[in-house]
Design an enzyme around this catalytic site. Structure first.
Site, short mmCIF file in Angstrom:
data_model
loop_
_atom_site.label_atom_id
_atom_site.label_comp_id
_atom_site.label_asym_id
_atom_site.label_seq_id
_atom_site.Cartn_x
_atom_site.Cartn_y
_atom_site.Cartn_z
N ARG A 32 1.03 -1.24 0.03
CA ARG A 32 -0.06 -0.04 0.00
C ARG A 32 0.82 1.21 -0.05
O ARG A 32 0.35 2.14 -0.41
CB ARG A 32 -0.91 -0.09 1.19
CG ARG A 32 -2.16 -0.99 1.04
CD ARG A 32 -2.95 -1.01 2.07
NE ARG A 32 -4.46 -1.62 2.03
CZ ARG A 32 -5.19 -1.91 2.55
NH1 ARG A 32 -5.08 -1.45 3.97
NH2 ARG A 32 -6.43 -2.49 2.32
N LYS A 41 -15.44 -17.60 7.59
CA LYS A 41 -16.91 -17.42 7.80
C LYS A 41 -17.99 -17.12 6.79
O LYS A 41 -17.59 -16.16 6.12
CB LYS A 41 -17.33 -16.58 9.00
CG LYS A 41 -16.67 -17.00 10.40
CD LYS A 41 -16.66 -15.97 11.40
CE LYS A 41 -16.39 -16.46 12.75
NZ LYS A 41 -16.45 -15.36 13.85
N GLY A 100 -6.13 -9.28 1.91
CA GLY A 100 -4.99 -9.44 2.40
C GLY A 100 -4.26 -10.94 2.10
O GLY A 100 -3.29 -11.13 1.76
N GLY A 123 -12.07 -4.87 2.19
CA GLY A 123 -13.42 -4.75 2.41
C GLY A 123 -14.00 -3.90 1.33
O GLY A 123 -15.25 -4.19 0.77
C1 3PG Z 1 -8.41 -2.27 5.31
O1 3PG Z 1 -7.22 -2.36 5.73
O2 3PG Z 1 -9.32 -2.83 5.02
C2 3PG Z 1 -8.44 -0.48 5.09
O3 3PG Z 1 -7.33 0.11 5.40
C3 3PG Z 1 -9.71 -0.09 6.11
O4 3PG Z 1 -9.59 -0.38 7.43
P1 3PG Z 1 -10.74 -0.36 8.27
O5 3PG Z 1 -11.32 -1.84 8.06
O6 3PG Z 1 -10.00 -0.39 9.82
O7 3PG Z 1 -11.59 0.64 8.19
#
Ligand code: 3PG
Ligand code: MG
Length: 395
Positions: free
Chosen positions: A38, A196, A349, A372
């Site tokens: 990132r 899950k 990830g 997400g």
């Molecule tokens: C992530 O790593 O999914 C993003 O940086 C968003 O982070 P967050 O889920 O803590 O909002």
């Protein structure tokens, strides 16, 4: 693609440019960065602003700190150091920056400390955004990984800043994901892994309306095995979500699409890096077995599906690929995606870690920096940060 202003199209000479990046990278216990994708992905946007003569401020969140309670572990200091190496110029870290009181000249870059330590960030505070808007002439959102959050630096500030635009990373992500899903070449295959069903139910449901094959992996696959009437022993699963899994299977079936259910699996008696792996038919799983990977027959079948696919969307591994004896399913899948001529897009990830482990990065069509936000985009949801940029497209 939706209409938004782009950094590349703006005149930035002597402008104060505020870039909201997603520099939320994994760290070890000592705070060392363990994976810097990132940070590297933020560099082109920063360079672009610098090359146009801007004075550049960058901020990001790191983790989920308590607002108003800055702790050393929340600091972007390691990120400033890495960013400085990548840019080949100093990157000064600024604390307590919301009310200004720091300077940055054209050609310089400063990193503004963890924006989630500021009171009002998570609640998308207009008051906080107004203060931040005073710091800059142009606001740039280049944080695709955080585009699904409506927070002060991703949403309210975009609405308040004089000019709001997308950086090159956000523009590229929207273009790649939009192209793959807008009018996908078929068959369209999605792979959704993870522990899950509950956390991925909405994405599974949304994909069930679109894809030709929905491949499930990990703990999610175990719940689908249960739904298919197969034994799973003491494997991770959510038995209360079996009706949901059945509903998803039926929804796909009604469209002439399918969820390929594993016919063979790799099991162990314990979850451990030294556990002995046993391949067996899915129907033969014993009461004290844990399913930790798909078996070779299933992996072969999935590989064929990948090779004949037109478009592949991948989020989540198929087994415990971190342990070599349970990595075969994910490895075979990765190799097949690499070999396939399909447009492939991957995000999340664990998926990015699997791509790195099996060294197929070059052969994947597009790797998203988001987890997400990637999933929410696939679900067809409006990402608040993108919606704000769209709202500001004409002013
Ligand atoms: C992530 O790593 O999914 C993003 O940086 C968003 O982070 P967050 O889920 O803590 O909002
Ligand atoms: Mg997250």
């Amino acid at each position: 693609m939706m209409k938004i202003k782009k950094l590349a199209d703006l005149d930035l000479n002597h402008q104060r440019v505020f870039i909201r990046a997603d520099l939320n990278v994994p760290q070890d216990e000592a705070g060392n960065i363990t994976e810097d994708t990132r940070i590297r992905a933020s560099i082109p946007g920063i360079r672009l602003a610098l090359s146009k003569g801007a004075a550049v401020m960058v901020t990001s969140h790191l983790g989920r700190p308590t607002e108003g309670e800055f702790k050393p572990a929340d600091s972007l200091a390691p990120i400033a150091a890495r960013m400085s190496e990548l840019l080949g110029q100093p990157v000064k870290l600024i604390q307590n920056w919301v009310d200004g009181g720091f300077s940055v000249a054209p050609g310089e870059v400063v990193l503004l400390e963890n924006c989630r330590c500021n009171k009002g960030e998570k609640k998308n505070s207009d008051e906080l955004a107004e203060k931040m808007a005073k710091l800059c002439d142009v606001y740039v959102n280049d944080a695709f990984g955080t585009a699904h959050r409506a927070e002060a630096t991703t949403h309210a500030l975009a609405m308040k800043a004089k000019i709001a635009c997308a950086g090159p990373l956000v523009a590229a992500e929207l273009e790649a994901l939009g192209a793959a899903l807008g009018n996908p070449k078929r068959p369209l295959v999605a792979i959704v892994g993870g522990s899950k069903v509950s956390t991925k139910l909405t994405i599974l449901d949304a994909l069930a309306d679109k894809v030709d094959q929905l491949v499930v992996g990990g703990g999610i696959a175990n719940t689908f095995l249960l739904a298919a009437g197969l034994p799973i022993g003491k494997s991770l699963a959510e038995p209360d979500l079996v009706p949901e899994a059945k509903r998803i299977i039926d929804k796909l079936k009604a469209r002439g699409a399918s969820v390929p259910i594993p016919t063979d699996v790799v099991t162990a008696k314990a979850f451990s890096p030294t556990a002995e792996a046993t391949v067996k038919r899915a129907a033969d799983v014993a009461a004290d077995d844990m399913i930790l990977d798909i078996g070779p027959d299933t992996a072969g079948l999935l590989a064929d599906i990948m090779v004949s696919a037109g478009t592949i969307v991948w989020n989540g591994p198929l087994g415990v690929f971190e342990f070599d004896q349970f990595a075969n399913g994910t490895q075979v899948l990765a190799a097949a995606i690499a070999k396939s001529s399909a447009m492939s897009i991957a995000g999340g990830g664990d998926t990015v870690a699997a791509i790195a482990k099996f060294e197929i990065g070059e052969q994947v069509g597009y790797i998203s920096t988001a987890g997400g936000a990637f999933l929410e985009f696939l679900e067809g949801k409006t990402l608040p940060a993108v919606a704000a940029l769209e709202a500001r497209a004409n002013d």
